[in-house]
Design an enzyme around this catalytic site. Structure first.
Site, mmCIF file in Angstrom:
data_model
loop_
_atom_site.group_PDB
_atom_site.id
_atom_site.type_symbol
_atom_site.label_atom_id
_atom_site.label_comp_id
_atom_site.label_asym_id
_atom_site.label_seq_id
_atom_site.Cartn_x
_atom_site.Cartn_y
_atom_site.Cartn_z
ATOM 1 N N SER A 107 -23.439 11.604 0.573
ATOM 2 C CA SER A 107 -23.013 11.694 1.976
ATOM 3 C C SER A 107 -22.619 13.119 2.355
ATOM 4 O O SER A 107 -22.079 13.863 1.525
ATOM 5 C CB SER A 107 -21.805 10.768 2.183
ATOM 6 O OG SER A 107 -21.173 11.048 3.406
ATOM 7 N N TYR A 130 -24.895 13.860 8.653
ATOM 8 C CA TYR A 130 -24.236 13.591 9.937
ATOM 9 C C TYR A 130 -24.379 14.862 10.763
ATOM 10 O O TYR A 130 -24.153 15.960 10.237
ATOM 11 C CB TYR A 130 -22.747 13.311 9.741
ATOM 12 C CG TYR A 130 -22.398 11.910 9.325
ATOM 13 C CD1 TYR A 130 -22.924 10.806 9.988
ATOM 14 C CD2 TYR A 130 -21.488 11.689 8.285
ATOM 15 C CE1 TYR A 130 -22.564 9.518 9.619
ATOM 16 C CE2 TYR A 130 -21.134 10.397 7.915
ATOM 17 C CZ TYR A 130 -21.671 9.314 8.585
ATOM 18 O OH TYR A 130 -21.317 8.047 8.231
ATOM 19 N N THR A 156 -28.179 9.730 9.531
ATOM 20 C CA THR A 156 -27.475 8.537 10.012
ATOM 21 C C THR A 156 -27.338 8.628 11.522
ATOM 22 O O THR A 156 -26.812 9.610 12.047
ATOM 23 C CB THR A 156 -26.104 8.419 9.328
ATOM 24 O OG1 THR A 156 -26.334 8.281 7.929
ATOM 25 C CG2 THR A 156 -25.334 7.213 9.833
ATOM 26 N N LYS A 252 -31.221 6.201 9.337
ATOM 27 C CA LYS A 252 -30.384 5.077 8.887
ATOM 28 C C LYS A 252 -29.511 4.591 10.038
ATOM 29 O O LYS A 252 -28.796 5.389 10.656
ATOM 30 C CB LYS A 252 -29.492 5.539 7.731
ATOM 31 C CG LYS A 252 -28.426 4.523 7.325
ATOM 32 C CD LYS A 252 -27.745 4.959 6.046
ATOM 33 C CE LYS A 252 -26.628 4.056 5.640
ATOM 34 N NZ LYS A 252 -25.396 4.270 6.410
ATOM 35 N N HIS A 276 -24.253 -0.142 9.532
ATOM 36 C CA HIS A 276 -23.247 0.668 8.848
ATOM 37 C C HIS A 276 -22.225 -0.221 8.116
ATOM 38 O O HIS A 276 -21.037 0.072 8.066
ATOM 39 C CB HIS A 276 -22.522 1.561 9.864
ATOM 40 C CG HIS A 276 -22.121 2.908 9.330
ATOM 41 N ND1 HIS A 276 -22.800 4.054 9.647
ATOM 42 C CD2 HIS A 276 -21.117 3.298 8.495
ATOM 43 C CE1 HIS A 276 -22.213 5.096 9.049
ATOM 44 N NE2 HIS A 276 -21.187 4.642 8.339
HETATM 45 C C1 LIG Z 1 -16.362 3.262 2.345
HETATM 46 C C2 LIG Z 1 -17.661 3.492 3.049
HETATM 47 C C3 LIG Z 1 -18.006 4.779 3.430
HETATM 48 C C4 LIG Z 1 -19.242 5.010 4.046
HETATM 49 N N1 LIG Z 1 -19.607 6.297 4.367
HETATM 50 C C5 LIG Z 1 -20.843 6.527 4.901
HETATM 51 C C6 LIG Z 1 -21.287 7.855 5.141
HETATM 52 O O1 LIG Z 1 -20.610 8.824 4.855
HETATM 53 N N2 LIG Z 1 -22.519 8.012 5.695
HETATM 54 C C7 LIG Z 1 -23.330 6.942 6.014
HETATM 55 O O2 LIG Z 1 -24.425 7.135 6.523
HETATM 56 N N3 LIG Z 1 -22.932 5.685 5.776
HETATM 57 C C8 LIG Z 1 -21.713 5.453 5.213
HETATM 58 N N4 LIG Z 1 -21.319 4.170 4.939
HETATM 59 C C9 LIG Z 1 -22.268 3.072 5.181
HETATM 60 C C10 LIG Z 1 -23.070 2.786 3.915
HETATM 61 O O3 LIG Z 1 -23.930 3.850 3.579
HETATM 62 C C11 LIG Z 1 -23.912 1.514 4.081
HETATM 63 O O4 LIG Z 1 -24.638 1.573 5.283
HETATM 64 C C12 LIG Z 1 -23.023 0.278 4.105
HETATM 65 O O5 LIG Z 1 -21.994 0.362 3.157
HETATM 66 C C13 LIG Z 1 -23.888 -0.934 3.825
HETATM 67 O O6 LIG Z 1 -23.138 -2.094 3.886
HETATM 68 P P1 LIG Z 1 -22.534 -2.834 2.598
HETATM 69 O O7 LIG Z 1 -21.287 -2.087 2.241
HETATM 70 O O8 LIG Z 1 -22.279 -4.196 3.120
HETATM 71 O O9 LIG Z 1 -23.569 -2.754 1.498
HETATM 72 C C14 LIG Z 1 -20.104 3.912 4.323
HETATM 73 C C15 LIG Z 1 -19.726 2.627 3.936
HETATM 74 C C16 LIG Z 1 -18.532 2.409 3.288
HETATM 75 C C17 LIG Z 1 -18.185 1.011 2.857
#
Ligand SMILES: Cc1cc2nc3c(=O)[nH]c(=O)nc-3n(C[C@H](O)[C@H](O)[C@H](O)COP(=O)(O)O)c2cc1C
Length: 388
Positions: A107, A130, A156, A252, A276
């Site tokens: 990330s 981002y 994203t 994404k 997300h």
């Molecule tokens: C704690 C956390 C931090 C996340 N940080 C980012 C991020 O920095 N960039 C991003 O594109 N998605 C981020 N996401 C989304 C994840 O990449 C992903 O889309 C999401 O966790 C998928 O759902 P799931 O947790 O049910 O598998 C984050 C998700 C979580 C749970």
């Protein structure tokens, strides 16, 4: 690690190991969390079709993702603050993914920097972008990903503004963590976590520190995001990003058919159907319910990846049945990271892969390429409606 037979077992261990502040941050969805709940509830509501007396010897979960071979239709998604669940968490997760033969995504908001991870692993990884207001910094960040030989850029597109997670406000989630009585008690009762963080290379956002003004004490994540992220980001900017990054580009966070059609016109190689993980638009449909329509509209034109709500091999099977080429996981591997660092992530990947292998066998399927809507109960012929 054999003591953890399921992702839920890893989750319970992570809950005990990681300070509440960060465990809550992982678990939470935005606002009422209705989309977060729908992601898992709708997934569980899709019945799989039990088949018998099919020769399922010599099965394989191997596939290709963006043209590269992978041991399973699975990738680790980008996680902001991942290194706050375990010291050097991003390096460890990337190592576990590469050892298992699946992609890892770093990330923009990681704790380990692009250079930290690139220097600690053998193979290329994906970088998630981002877009911030400071376009000079954006250009520099993409150049750093190129210099680190990242093999794909994941843009994203569902977080121009941050959906509020109430617990982060209540817990006072700041970076680095605020020192107050509650947080101190939380941290000193988690010595293994504290030790791993102390040993870790960094305590703040590795990709931004030293590059973005005001990074020394970010304070409230929500306030900082509001001041730095670019809410004017639009389809026009995809051309600009492509001019900086001629390599593989993934969008994404596409949930809507119309957006998916526009994405095809931009010439990206893939999209991830995602909300997300229920952390942005509360009230949006579950990602799994949006998937079939997006696949029907654009599945022949680009690679459709899927994330949001995958917690088991059965969930991977469901998403593939509805047309996803592979799944990205967030929380499922973070539980492993919080439970036991690299070994925990490796265990999470192994659990998902082995579950998928067994589910494939019990559905009478030997190859990932054979998975289609026929593996869902209640879907036999095209005229029948999907169980969603
Ligand atoms: C704690 C956390 C931090 C996340 N940080 C980012 C991020 O920095 N960039 C991003 O594109 N998605 C981020 N996401 C989304 C994840 O990449 C992903 O889309 C999401 O966790 C998928 O759902 P799931 O947790 O049910 O598998 C984050 C998700 C979580 C749970």
């Amino acid at each position: 690690m054999r003591a953890f037979p399921s992702i839920e077992d890893l989750r319970q261990r992570a809950r005990r190991n990681v300070p509440k502040l960060f465990f809550d941050y992982v678990e939470a969805g935005s606002y009422t969390q209705q989309t977060l709940r729908a992601n898992c509830a709708d997934m569980a509501g899709i019945p799989l079709r039990q088949r018998v007396l099919v020769d399922v010897d010599q099965r394989s979960t191997a596939t290709t993702i963006l043209g590269e071979t992978a041991s399973a239709p699975l990738a680790l998604g980008p996680i902001g603050l991942g290194g706050m669940l375990y010291g050097d968490g991003e390096i460890l997760a990337c190592r576990a993914a590469q050892a298992a033969g699946i992609p890892y995504t770093l990330s923009t908001m990681s704790i380990n920097s692009i250079e930290d991870v690139a220097g600690a692993v053998d193979k290329p990884f994906w970088f998630q972008l981002y877009v911030m207001r400071d376009r000079g910094f954006m250009r520099e960040l993409v150049q750093r990903a190129q210099a680190a030989k990242c093999s794909a850029l994941m843009l994203t597109v569902d977080l121009q503004v941050l959906g509020q997670r109430h617990c982060d406000v209540r817990n006072g989630l700041t970076v680095p963590p605020q020192i107050n009585v509650r947080n101190v008690i939380d941290v000193i009762t988690k010595p293994a976590w504290a030790w791993s963080i102390l040993k870790g290379k960094r305590k703040t956002f590795g990709n931004l520190a030293g590059h973005v003004k005001g990074m020394e004490g970010v304070g409230s994540l929500a306030q900082w995001t509001a001041s730095q992220f670019d809410p004017s980001l639009s389809w026009k900017d995809i051309e600009w990003i492509k001019s900086l990054w001629p390599g593989k580009l993934i969008l994404k966070g596409v949930l809507d058919v119309q957006d998916a059609r526009i994405a095809v016109k931009t010439g990206v190689i893939a999209i991830s159907v995602s909300n997300h993980g229920g952390r942005q638009l509360d009230g949006a449909p579950s990602a799994i319910s949006a998937l079939p329509r997006v696949v029907d509209a654009v599945g022949a034109d680009l690679e459709v990846l899927f994330d949001s709500g995958v917690r088991s091999g059965a969930d991977i099977m469901r998403a593939l049945a509805l047309g996803a080429r592979s799944c990205i996981v967030g929380r499922a591997y973070l539980y492993g990271l919080g439970a036991d660092g690299q070994a925990g992530v490796a265990r999470a990947i192994e659990i998902l892969q082995k579950e998928l292998d067994v589910i494939m066998a019990l559905c009478g399927v030997k190859r990932v390429a054979e998975i289609n809507r026929q593996v869902l109960a209640g879907y036999d012929e095209p005229s029948n409606s999907l169980p969603l």
